[in-house]
Design an enzyme around this catalytic site. Structure first.
Site, short mmCIF file in Angstrom:
data_model
loop_
_atom_site.label_atom_id
_atom_site.label_comp_id
_atom_site.label_asym_id
_atom_site.label_seq_id
_atom_site.Cartn_x
_atom_site.Cartn_y
_atom_site.Cartn_z
N SER A 53 28.47 5.86 -54.87
CA SER A 53 28.44 7.29 -55.13
C SER A 53 27.49 7.58 -56.30
O SER A 53 26.33 7.22 -56.25
CB SER A 53 29.86 7.80 -55.38
OG SER A 53 29.93 9.21 -55.34
N ASP A 56 31.35 11.64 -44.52
CA ASP A 56 31.02 11.89 -45.92
C ASP A 56 29.99 13.02 -46.00
O ASP A 56 28.94 12.93 -45.36
CB ASP A 56 30.45 10.62 -46.53
CG ASP A 56 30.15 10.72 -48.01
OD1 ASP A 56 30.31 11.81 -48.59
OD2 ASP A 56 29.75 9.68 -48.58
N HIS A 67 33.98 9.28 -47.67
CA HIS A 67 33.40 8.97 -48.98
C HIS A 67 34.39 8.14 -49.81
O HIS A 67 35.58 8.45 -49.87
CB HIS A 67 33.07 10.25 -49.73
CG HIS A 67 32.31 10.02 -51.00
ND1 HIS A 67 30.97 9.69 -51.02
CD2 HIS A 67 32.71 10.04 -52.30
CE1 HIS A 67 30.58 9.52 -52.26
NE2 HIS A 67 31.62 9.72 -53.06
#
Length: 324
Positions: free
Chosen positions: A172, A266, A296
């Site tokens: 991320s 995501d 995610h």
């Protein structure tokens, strides 16, 4: 790019996480930070085994060329880190890892499970590094810390029981930092990086992308993404800086070979795919893998079987990068 349904295991974890909404204000953010690490230590009380772990500190950024280029004149301190060593005998290649959390959350503790599995699957030492968080420390503080950590790791071969071989990885926001450090190293004749592993990175995110339109609200809402962005970038000038978002780089041809992982459900999926395509277009050896039924953050979810498969795949790429 996404399956018809979310994987049931990932869906259950995402539903549980949604009961604690992400904070969009400083007071609630500070409260959540205080609660997160104790809760993570409870969750990680029976962790996957590795050869050993060590807590250590690395010198923070200095007033060198990289710091001046970033324009950050804040006070710099040491960087806390945790070193995960494989069970085999040293020396080992070193993977410098940056945690996710939208640049405002996350820590060594939140990514302990992932880093342990990555150590086991890659056979590398994994150095998980803390960096300054927004909104208290907006861009470029995290970038300065991340690049300093890579430089320090390159200089600390003996301390890290290393071979001198180096890779970067992150998930991320941490995936963004890993990509940026690879770009900086290439542009500034910095440490030689053998591989960059970018796990559902926050790169090239656009509100008009299909993944944003269809999947915002699954783990990450539009409001979450917008607040993280405002807390970190602070201005459009920063947002367009390639060291903030490497999708803005004019030429990626000199960066390390890459592994880019995305998740079908995501909202950040299409940005990660676009960056993988940009790497390929610039001649960078890149393996892109999308997990259609995943969400995610799935590679930090112990309850999700597919997370282990994905970590093993990334670990294999890292091991291959250092192969004879």
């Amino acid at each position: 790019m996404s399956a018809e349904q979310i994987d049931p295991q990932a869906e259950r974890v995402a539903a549980r996480q949604s009961r604690v909404p992400l904070p969009h204000g400083r007071y609630r953010l500070k409260l959540l930070r205080r609660l997160t690490d104790p809760l993570m230590r409870i969750r990680n009380r029976d962790p996957p085994s590795v050869g050993a772990t060590e807590s250590l500190t690395l010198p923070g950024p200095e007033d060198d060329e990289a710091r001046r280029a970033l324009g950050d004149r804040a006070t710099f301190g040491d960087l806390d880190a945790r070193l995960y060593l494989p069970a085999a005998e040293p020396p080992y290649p070193t993977v410098v890892f940056f945690h996710g959390g939208g640049f405002v959350l996350g820590s060594v503790e939140t990514h302990d499970w992932l880093c342990r599995h990555l150590t086991r699957e890659s056979g590398c030492a994994v150095l998980s590094v803390e960096y300054r968080l927004a909104p208290e420390h907006p861009f470029p503080a995290a970038v300065a810390d991340a690049y300093a950590a890579v430089e320090r790791a390159a200089d600390a071969t003996e301390r890290l029981r290393g071979t001198g071989d180096l890779a970067v990885a992150g998930d991320s926001a941490g995936g963004t930092l890993a990509a940026v450090t690879a770009l900086m190293a290439a542009e500034r004749d910095g440490p030689d990086i053998a591989r960059q592993a970018l796990l559902y990175p926050g790169i090239g995110v656009d509100p008009d992308q299909e993944s944003m339109r269809e999947h915002a609200g699954t783990v990450l809402s539009r409001a979450d993404i917008e607040w993280f962005s405002a807390a970190y970038y602070r201005s459009d000038i920063h947002r367009r800086n390639p060291y903030a978002d490497p999708i803005n780089a004019g030429d990626l041809s000199g960066v390390a070979p890459a592994t880019v992982v995305t998740a079908g459900f995501d909202p950040l999926r299409d940005g990660g795919r676009a960056y993988a395509e940009q790497l390929v277009a610039d001649g960078v050896a890149t393996r892109y893998e999308n997990y259609p039924a995943m969400v995610h953050g799935f590679m930090t979810m112990p309850e999700v079987d597919r997370a282990r498969d994905a970590i093993a795949s990334v670990g294999g790429d890292l091991a291959d990068a250092f192969g004879d």
